[in-house]
Design a protein around this motif. Structure first.
Motif, PDB file in Angstrom:
ATOM      1  N   ASP A 233       0.860  -1.187   0.000  1.00  0.00           N
ATOM      2  CA  ASP A 233       0.000   0.000   0.000  1.00  0.00           C
ATOM      3  C   ASP A 233       0.896   1.238   0.000  1.00  0.00           C
ATOM      4  OD1 ASP A 233      -2.991  -0.947   0.777  1.00  0.00           O
ATOM      5  OD2 ASP A 233      -1.511  -2.255   1.708  1.00  0.00           O
TER       6      ASP A 233
ATOM      7  N   LYS B 257       1.440   2.493  -7.174  1.00  0.00           N
ATOM      8  CA  LYS B 257       1.003   1.624  -8.265  1.00  0.00           C
ATOM      9  C   LYS B 257       0.104   2.352  -9.262  1.00  0.00           C
ATOM     10  CE  LYS B 257      -0.917  -1.260  -5.454  1.00  0.00           C
ATOM     11  NZ  LYS B 257      -2.250  -0.827  -5.806  1.00  0.00           N
TER      12      LYS B 257
ATOM     13  N   ARG C 198     -15.644  -6.143  -3.002  1.00  0.00           N
ATOM     14  CA  ARG C 198     -14.620  -5.204  -2.526  1.00  0.00           C
ATOM     15  C   ARG C 198     -15.139  -4.382  -1.325  1.00  0.00           C
ATOM     16  NH1 ARG C 198     -10.151  -2.178  -4.680  1.00  0.00           N
ATOM     17  NH2 ARG C 198     -10.008  -0.225  -3.580  1.00  0.00           N
TER      18      ARG C 198
ATOM     19  N   TYR D 202     -11.439 -12.434  -1.754  1.00  0.00           N
ATOM     20  CA  TYR D 202     -10.538 -11.914  -2.799  1.00  0.00           C
ATOM     21  C   TYR D 202     -10.548 -12.858  -3.998  1.00  0.00           C
ATOM     22  CZ  TYR D 202      -8.330  -8.165  -0.052  1.00  0.00           C
ATOM     23  OH  TYR D 202      -8.084  -7.013   0.650  1.00  0.00           O
TER      24      TYR D 202
ATOM     25  N   ARG E 251     -11.825 -12.314  -7.863  1.00  0.00           N
ATOM     26  CA  ARG E 251     -10.880 -12.633  -8.963  1.00  0.00           C
ATOM     27  C   ARG E 251     -11.515 -13.593  -9.980  1.00  0.00           C
ATOM     28  NH1 ARG E 251      -6.541 -13.485  -5.886  1.00  0.00           N
ATOM     29  NH2 ARG E 251      -6.363 -11.224  -6.025  1.00  0.00           N
TER      30      ARG E 251
ATOM     31  N   ARG F  16      -3.100  -4.813  -9.169  1.00  0.00           N
ATOM     32  CA  ARG F  16      -3.133  -5.985  -8.281  1.00  0.00           C
ATOM     33  C   ARG F  16      -3.806  -7.189  -8.947  1.00  0.00           C
ATOM     34  NH1 ARG F  16      -1.289  -4.762  -3.358  1.00  0.00           N
ATOM     35  NH2 ARG F  16      -1.654  -2.715  -2.452  1.00  0.00           N
TER      36      ARG F  16
ATOM     37  N   SER G 220      -0.989 -10.419  -5.008  1.00  0.00           N
ATOM     38  CA  SER G 220      -1.435  -9.717  -3.791  1.00  0.00           C
ATOM     39  C   SER G 220      -2.023 -10.702  -2.786  1.00  0.00           C
ATOM     40  CB  SER G 220      -2.481  -8.644  -4.123  1.00  0.00           C
ATOM     41  OG  SER G 220      -1.854  -7.448  -4.512  1.00  0.00           O
ATOM     42  N   SER G 221      -2.805 -11.665  -3.270  1.00  0.00           N
ATOM     43  CA  SER G 221      -3.379 -12.654  -2.350  1.00  0.00           C
ATOM     44  C   SER G 221      -2.279 -13.507  -1.714  1.00  0.00           C
ATOM     45  CB  SER G 221      -4.366 -13.568  -3.072  1.00  0.00           C
ATOM     46  OG  SER G 221      -5.627 -12.948  -3.178  1.00  0.00           O
TER      47      SER G 221
ATOM     48  N   TYR H 276      -0.503 -10.927   0.786  1.00  0.00           N
ATOM     49  CA  TYR H 276      -1.310 -10.419   1.913  1.00  0.00           C
ATOM     50  C   TYR H 276      -1.948 -11.557   2.729  1.00  0.00           C
ATOM     51  CZ  TYR H 276      -1.107  -5.474   0.500  1.00  0.00           C
ATOM     52  OH  TYR H 276      -0.684  -4.192   0.204  1.00  0.00           O
ATOM     53  N   GLN H 277      -2.610 -12.485   2.017  1.00  0.00           N
ATOM     54  CA  GLN H 277      -3.290 -13.545   2.768  1.00  0.00           C
ATOM     55  C   GLN H 277      -2.335 -14.714   3.057  1.00  0.00           C
ATOM     56  OE1 GLN H 277      -5.156 -11.711   0.214  1.00  0.00           O
ATOM     57  NE2 GLN H 277      -5.771 -10.681   2.098  1.00  0.00           N
TER      58      GLN H 277
ATOM     59  N   ARG I 240      -4.450  10.293   2.960  1.00  0.00           N
ATOM     60  CA  ARG I 240      -5.846   9.851   2.968  1.00  0.00           C
ATOM     61  C   ARG I 240      -6.540  10.190   4.270  1.00  0.00           C
ATOM     62  NH1 ARG I 240      -5.579   4.142   0.002  1.00  0.00           N
ATOM     63  NH2 ARG I 240      -4.339   4.887  -1.714  1.00  0.00           N
TER      64      ARG I 240
ATOM     65  N   LEU J  62      -7.635  -3.104   5.417  1.00  0.00           N
ATOM     66  CA  LEU J  62      -6.288  -3.653   5.243  1.00  0.00           C
ATOM     67  C   LEU J  62      -5.214  -2.602   5.547  1.00  0.00           C
ATOM     68  CD1 LEU J  62      -5.550  -6.622   4.003  1.00  0.00           C
ATOM     69  CD2 LEU J  62      -7.934  -5.961   3.975  1.00  0.00           C
ATOM     70  N   GLU J  63      -5.473  -1.371   5.108  1.00  0.00           N
ATOM     71  CA  GLU J  63      -4.493  -0.300   5.349  1.00  0.00           C
ATOM     72  C   GLU J  63      -4.315  -0.033   6.848  1.00  0.00           C
ATOM     73  OE1 GLU J  63      -5.166   2.223   1.208  1.00  0.00           O
ATOM     74  OE2 GLU J  63      -6.274   2.772   2.995  1.00  0.00           O
TER      75      GLU J  63
HETATM   76  P1  TYD Z   1      -6.112  -1.558  -3.537  1.00  0.00           P
HETATM   77  O1  TYD Z   1      -7.405  -1.235  -4.139  1.00  0.00           O
HETATM   78  O2  TYD Z   1      -4.980  -1.813  -4.481  1.00  0.00           O
HETATM   79  O3  TYD Z   1      -5.736  -0.449  -2.503  1.00  0.00           O
HETATM   80  P2  TYD Z   1      -4.634   0.629  -2.623  1.00  0.00           P
HETATM   81  O4  TYD Z   1      -5.033   1.492  -3.767  1.00  0.00           O
HETATM   82  O5  TYD Z   1      -4.712   1.263  -1.298  1.00  0.00           O
HETATM   83  O6  TYD Z   1      -3.337  -0.099  -2.869  1.00  0.00           O
HETATM   84  O7  TYD Z   1      -6.252  -2.854  -2.629  1.00  0.00           O
HETATM   85  C1  TYD Z   1      -7.020  -2.829  -1.499  1.00  0.00           C
HETATM   86  C2  TYD Z   1      -6.379  -3.617  -0.409  1.00  0.00           C
HETATM   87  O8  TYD Z   1      -6.597  -5.012  -0.599  1.00  0.00           O
HETATM   88  C3  TYD Z   1      -4.877  -3.429  -0.293  1.00  0.00           C
HETATM   89  O9  TYD Z   1      -4.578  -3.165   1.060  1.00  0.00           O
HETATM   90  C4  TYD Z   1      -4.312  -4.762  -0.685  1.00  0.00           C
HETATM   91  C5  TYD Z   1      -5.405  -5.729  -0.368  1.00  0.00           C
HETATM   92  N1  TYD Z   1      -5.438  -6.968  -1.181  1.00  0.00           N
HETATM   93  C6  TYD Z   1      -5.278  -8.196  -0.556  1.00  0.00           C
HETATM   94  O10 TYD Z   1      -5.062  -8.267   0.666  1.00  0.00           O
HETATM   95  N2  TYD Z   1      -5.380  -9.355  -1.292  1.00  0.00           N
HETATM   96  C7  TYD Z   1      -5.639  -9.326  -2.639  1.00  0.00           C
HETATM   97  O11 TYD Z   1      -5.735 -10.396  -3.286  1.00  0.00           O
HETATM   98  C8  TYD Z   1      -5.806  -8.043  -3.279  1.00  0.00           C
HETATM   99  C9  TYD Z   1      -6.109  -7.972  -4.733  1.00  0.00           C
HETATM  100  C10 TYD Z   1      -5.697  -6.897  -2.500  1.00  0.00           C
END
Ligand code: TYD
Length: 206
Positions: A12, A16, A50, A70, A74, A96, A100-101, A104-105, A149, A155-156
């Motif tokens: 984050d 991007k 979302r 997520y 997808r 993303r 990302s999954s 992050y996950q 922001r 997540l943030e």
């Molecule tokens: P995003 O819209 O890219 O937010 P930002 O513009 O702030 O980067 O993504 C939203 C959040 O979701 C971001 O914190 C990353 C998270 N994320 C996952 O945890 N797993 C995933 O598979 C994806 C696609 C995003």
């Protein structure tokens, strides 16, 4: 004819979105049809998912629920948007995707291999031809978001320790897939980053 699939990944606050726009301009100036999309989201169903995933009031969400949501977003995105566009020869640029999954996950939430398994059903072999990984110390990214922001999503809002684990996950993926994932130093000036990305795209197009 198959088009070209490009994803942009990173922590984050790594810038991007700016580069996604630059990549779009790169291909449009060469007369290519471009589809710009993002995850989670990219379809009506995906955008609704979302809203659930990022809702900061849903603090009780189980990590596996999160991973599956997520992946659900997808699956819809791949079948409704990405695959049809690629089969029409278009360039798909995605802010993303599955990495990302995995980061992050898989790493951040510690779900590991399960995330790759779930996502194999969502992705069905439709993987990016090239992935740009915006590399930025997660602490710097977090500061940027806090400064820019008014409100942060679920997540943030996670602690720095979580974002560090996520970042390690991204670095691991970069090592595992050197042919697909191109690391970019996201601490550079935006124009310099754009030039690095354009050079790589020129190389890809031969
Ligand atoms: P995003 O819209 O890219 O937010 P930002 O513009 O702030 O980067 O993504 C939203 C959040 O979701 C971001 O914190 C990353 C998270 N994320 C996952 O945890 N797993 C995933 O598979 C994806 C696609 C995003």
């Amino acid at each position: 004819m198959r088009g070209l699939f490009i994803s942009v990944e990173g922590p984050d606050g790594s810038g991007k979105s700016t580069q996604v726009t630059n990549i779009k301009e790169f291909f449009e100036s060469r007369g290519r049809d471009v589809v710009l999309s993002r995850e989670p989201g990219g379809t009506v169903i995906g955008e609704r998912i979302r809203n659930i995933i990022l809702d900061k009031d849903l603090k009780e969400m189980d990590p596996m629920t999160e991973a599956m949501l997520y992946a659900a977003s997808r699956a819809q995105h791949v079948s409704q948007v990405i695959m049809p566009a690629l089969s029409e020869g278009k360039v798909v640029i995605c802010d993303r995707f599955v990495d990302s999954s995995l980061a992050y996950q898989g790493c951040g939430r510690g779900l590991g291999e399960a995330v790759a398994v779930i996502n194999s059903y969502a992705v069905r072999g439709c993987m990016p031809d090239l992935t740009f990984l915006m590399k930025l110390d997660p602490e710097v990214g977090k500061h940027r978001i806090e400064e820019n922001r008014a409100e942060q999503d679920r997540l943030e809002q996670e602690k720095l320790a979580f974002h560090r684990k996520v970042y390690e996950g991204f670095l691991e993926l970069e090592k595992e897939h050197p042919d697909r994932i191109v690391g970019i130093d996201a601490s550079l000036a935006v124009d310099r980053i754009r030039d690095l990305i354009y050079a790589k795209l020129e190389e890809l197009l031969g």
